[in-house]
Design a protein around this motif. Structure first.
Motif, PDB file in Angstrom:
ATOM      1  N   HIS A 126       0.837  -1.206   0.000  1.00 41.20           N
ATOM      2  CA  HIS A 126       0.000   0.000   0.000  1.00 41.20           C
ATOM      3  C   HIS A 126       0.873   1.259   0.000  1.00 41.20           C
ATOM      4  CE1 HIS A 126      -3.428   2.567   0.686  1.00 41.20           C
ATOM      5  NE2 HIS A 126      -2.826   3.080   1.748  1.00 41.20           N
ATOM      6  N   LYS A 127       1.943   1.255   0.791  1.00 40.87           N
ATOM      7  CA  LYS A 127       2.851   2.400   0.835  1.00 40.87           C
ATOM      8  C   LYS A 127       3.539   2.610  -0.517  1.00 40.87           C
ATOM      9  CE  LYS A 127       3.772   2.219   5.759  1.00 40.87           C
ATOM     10  NZ  LYS A 127       4.765   2.252   6.814  1.00 40.87           N
ATOM     11  N   VAL A 128       3.978   1.519  -1.120  1.00 41.39           N
ATOM     12  CA  VAL A 128       4.631   1.623  -2.430  1.00 41.39           C
ATOM     13  C   VAL A 128       3.633   2.103  -3.479  1.00 41.39           C
ATOM     14  CG1 VAL A 128       5.679   0.271  -4.289  1.00 41.39           C
ATOM     15  CG2 VAL A 128       6.442  -0.046  -1.939  1.00 41.39           C
ATOM     16  N   GLU A 129       2.426   1.595  -3.405  1.00 46.33           N
ATOM     17  CA  GLU A 129       1.386   2.009  -4.348  1.00 46.33           C
ATOM     18  C   GLU A 129       1.138   3.520  -4.260  1.00 46.33           C
ATOM     19  OE1 GLU A 129      -3.109   0.604  -5.614  1.00 46.33           O
ATOM     20  OE2 GLU A 129      -2.252  -0.099  -3.730  1.00 46.33           O
ATOM     21  N   ARG A 130       1.049   4.058  -3.044  1.00 45.41           N
ATOM     22  CA  ARG A 130       0.875   5.505  -2.853  1.00 45.41           C
ATOM     23  C   ARG A 130       2.071   6.272  -3.396  1.00 45.41           C
ATOM     24  NH1 ARG A 130       0.059   5.277   2.913  1.00 45.41           N
ATOM     25  NH2 ARG A 130       1.601   6.925   2.949  1.00 45.41           N
ATOM     26  N   ALA A 131       3.269   5.762  -3.151  1.00 44.97           N
ATOM     27  CA  ALA A 131       4.476   6.444  -3.634  1.00 44.97           C
ATOM     28  C   ALA A 131       4.533   6.458  -5.155  1.00 44.97           C
ATOM     29  CB  ALA A 131       5.725   5.774  -3.070  1.00 44.97           C
ATOM     30  N   ILE A 132       4.189   5.347  -5.782  1.00 44.56           N
ATOM     31  CA  ILE A 132       4.228   5.277  -7.252  1.00 44.56           C
ATOM     32  C   ILE A 132       3.190   6.230  -7.842  1.00 44.56           C
ATOM     33  CG2 ILE A 132       3.742   3.770  -9.223  1.00 44.56           C
ATOM     34  CD1 ILE A 132       5.098   1.512  -7.562  1.00 44.56           C
ATOM     35  N   ARG A 133       1.999   6.241  -7.281  1.00 46.84           N
ATOM     36  CA  ARG A 133       0.974   7.185  -7.746  1.00 46.84           C
ATOM     37  C   ARG A 133       1.469   8.620  -7.565  1.00 46.84           C
ATOM     38  NH1 ARG A 133      -3.631   5.566  -5.059  1.00 46.84           N
ATOM     39  NH2 ARG A 133      -4.235   4.328  -6.834  1.00 46.84           N
ATOM     40  N   GLY A 134       2.092   8.888  -6.417  1.00 48.69           N
ATOM     41  CA  GLY A 134       2.629  10.230  -6.164  1.00 48.69           C
ATOM     42  C   GLY A 134       3.715  10.614  -7.153  1.00 48.69           C
ATOM     43  N   MET A 135       4.548   9.653  -7.537  1.00 42.52           N
ATOM     44  CA  MET A 135       5.604   9.938  -8.515  1.00 42.52           C
ATOM     45  C   MET A 135       5.007  10.320  -9.867  1.00 42.52           C
ATOM     46  SD  MET A 135       8.514   7.060  -7.787  1.00 42.52           S
ATOM     47  CE  MET A 135       9.786   7.822  -8.768  1.00 42.52           C
ATOM     48  N   VAL A 136       4.013   9.578 -10.304  1.00 44.36           N
ATOM     49  CA  VAL A 136       3.384   9.862 -11.601  1.00 44.36           C
ATOM     50  C   VAL A 136       2.780  11.262 -11.596  1.00 44.36           C
ATOM     51  CG1 VAL A 136       1.517   9.194 -13.168  1.00 44.36           C
ATOM     52  CG2 VAL A 136       2.973   7.445 -12.162  1.00 44.36           C
ATOM     53  N   LEU A 137       2.034  11.583 -10.552  1.00 51.11           N
ATOM     54  CA  LEU A 137       1.410  12.905 -10.479  1.00 51.11           C
ATOM     55  C   LEU A 137       2.453  14.016 -10.380  1.00 51.11           C
ATOM     56  CD1 LEU A 137      -1.593  12.048  -8.137  1.00 51.11           C
ATOM     57  CD2 LEU A 137      -1.617  12.350 -10.627  1.00 51.11           C
ATOM     58  N   ALA A 138       3.518  13.778  -9.623  1.00 54.19           N
ATOM     59  CA  ALA A 138       4.574  14.787  -9.478  1.00 54.19           C
ATOM     60  C   ALA A 138       5.304  15.020 -10.793  1.00 54.19           C
ATOM     61  CB  ALA A 138       5.556  14.378  -8.388  1.00 54.19           C
ATOM     62  N   VAL A 139       5.588  13.964 -11.539  1.00 54.50           N
ATOM     63  CA  VAL A 139       6.251  14.138 -12.842  1.00 54.50           C
ATOM     64  C   VAL A 139       5.335  14.909 -13.782  1.00 54.50           C
ATOM     65  CG1 VAL A 139       7.144  12.934 -14.886  1.00 54.50           C
ATOM     66  CG2 VAL A 139       7.762  12.132 -12.605  1.00 54.50           C
ATOM     67  N   GLY A 140       4.045  14.617 -13.746  1.00 56.14           N
ATOM     68  CA  GLY A 140       3.093  15.377 -14.564  1.00 56.14           C
ATOM     69  C   GLY A 140       3.076  16.847 -14.200  1.00 56.14           C
ATOM     70  N   ARG A 141       3.078  17.157 -12.891  1.00 52.23           N
ATOM     71  CA  ARG A 141       3.110  18.564 -12.452  1.00 52.23           C
ATOM     72  C   ARG A 141       4.402  19.244 -12.882  1.00 52.23           C
ATOM     73  NH1 ARG A 141       1.191  16.351  -7.730  1.00 52.23           N
ATOM     74  NH2 ARG A 141       3.197  16.589  -6.711  1.00 52.23           N
ATOM     75  N   ALA A 142       5.521  18.555 -12.708  1.00 54.11           N
ATOM     76  CA  ALA A 142       6.814  19.141 -13.081  1.00 54.11           C
ATOM     77  C   ALA A 142       6.893  19.398 -14.579  1.00 54.11           C
ATOM     78  CB  ALA A 142       7.955  18.225 -12.635  1.00 54.11           C
ATOM     79  N   ALA A 143       6.443  18.443 -15.377  1.00 54.82           N
ATOM     80  CA  ALA A 143       6.479  18.619 -16.838  1.00 54.82           C
ATOM     81  C   ALA A 143       5.553  19.748 -17.263  1.00 54.82           C
ATOM     82  CB  ALA A 143       6.103  17.316 -17.536  1.00 54.82           C
ATOM     83  N   THR A 144       4.389  19.863 -16.633  1.00 57.56           N
ATOM     84  CA  THR A 144       3.471  20.973 -16.930  1.00 57.56           C
ATOM     85  C   THR A 144       4.125  22.300 -16.573  1.00 57.56           C
ATOM     86  OG1 THR A 144       1.559  19.559 -16.532  1.00 57.56           O
ATOM     87  CG2 THR A 144       1.193  21.924 -16.414  1.00 57.56           C
ATOM     88  N   HIS A 145       4.788  22.339 -15.429  1.00 60.48           N
ATOM     89  CA  HIS A 145       5.488  23.555 -15.002  1.00 60.48           C
ATOM     90  C   HIS A 145       6.577  23.935 -16.012  1.00 60.48           C
ATOM     91  CE1 HIS A 145       7.316  26.466 -12.299  1.00 60.48           C
ATOM     92  NE2 HIS A 145       8.476  25.890 -12.532  1.00 60.48           N
ATOM     93  N   LEU A 146       7.372  22.953 -16.446  1.00 61.91           N
ATOM     94  CA  LEU A 146       8.420  23.216 -17.438  1.00 61.91           C
ATOM     95  C   LEU A 146       7.821  23.736 -18.738  1.00 61.91           C
ATOM     96  CD1 LEU A 146      10.708  20.073 -17.000  1.00 61.91           C
ATOM     97  CD2 LEU A 146      11.294  22.434 -16.435  1.00 61.91           C
ATOM     98  N   ASN A 147       6.719  23.141 -19.162  1.00 59.48           N
ATOM     99  CA  ASN A 147       6.074  23.550 -20.401  1.00 59.48           C
ATOM    100  C   ASN A 147       5.552  24.983 -20.294  1.00 59.48           C
ATOM    101  OD1 ASN A 147       3.742  23.915 -22.308  1.00 59.48           O
ATOM    102  ND2 ASN A 147       4.503  21.939 -22.988  1.00 59.48           N
ATOM    103  N   ARG A 148       4.917  25.320 -19.165  1.00 60.21           N
ATOM    104  CA  ARG A 148       4.414  26.689 -18.977  1.00 60.21           C
ATOM    105  C   ARG A 148       5.552  27.692 -18.979  1.00 60.21           C
ATOM    106  NH1 ARG A 148       1.096  25.540 -14.146  1.00 60.21           N
ATOM    107  NH2 ARG A 148      -0.608  24.396 -15.026  1.00 60.21           N
TER     108      ARG A 148
END
Length: 191
Positions: A126-148
């Motif tokens: 469960h902890k790993v699952e939360r971390a993996i989901r968090g990584m995906v969302l964080a990479v999406g936020r970072a890439a959106t930030h870079l694009n903006r």
């Protein structure tokens, strides 16, 4: 072996996402549970060897991994070389969908601890699952930030001119009445 897969979509450029994923040393800026990622070496532009430290609810996990970028498929495959798991491997998939990017992280994980009870194993998963989901969302936020940031840089512009008289200053600002309003002040500005 446990398998996880999470996806997100966002407006952006797949190149920004790949660029971010190929520089994991910045992950700790975007992911609070990532304590440290160090790039140990880059044997080629497509391959990097990294050292990881993450903290999941007080449990510190460490490993070294090899990441390999496969440009024609827009994906990055990774595998643990050594560390706290028996097996940790997977891939980041980046797919362009018009103006949107779909980012998917697929992970295979084996704790290698057959004596763990089902309860402990489920808690860790469960902890790993939360971390993996968090990584995906964080990479999406970072890439959106870079694009903006990149698109804002493209739209920025300015005019640089040094008028030698009030008439040129008024013309530069498109205000022909400017020289009549405060000529003494304008003279001090341009001289």
């Amino acid at each position: 072996m446990k398998q996880f897969s999470f996806s997100t979509q966002y407006l952006g450029d797949p190149t920004d996402t790949i660029e971010f994923l190929l520089h994991p040393e910045t992950f700790s800026d975007w992911m609070p549970f990532v304590r440290k990622v160090e790039v140990l070496k880059r044997p080629s532009p497509e391959v990097l060897i990294t050292s990881w430290e993450i903290e999941l609810d007080g449990a510190l996990l460490t490993w070294r991994e090899e990441g390999r970028f496969i440009p024609d498929r827009q994906l990055i495959r990774f595998r643990m070389l050594n560390g706290d798991f028996k097996v940790y491997q997977g891939e980041w998939r980046v797919v362009s969908q018009g103006e949107r990017v779909k980012l998917t992280l697929c992970v295979e994980l084996d704790w290698g601890a057959t004596n763990l009870s089902n309860f402990v194993s489920q808690v860790l998963e469960h902890k790993v699952e939360r971390a993996i989901r968090g990584m995906v969302l964080a990479v999406g936020r970072a890439a959106t930030h870079l694009n903006r940031r990149k698109s804002q840089d493209v739209r920025r512009f300015g005019y640089i001119f040094h008028p030698s008289d009030i008439g040129l200053l008024a013309e530069g600002f498109g205000d022909h009445d400017l020289r009549m309003k405060r000529p003494a002040l304008l003279e001090r500005i341009i001289t």
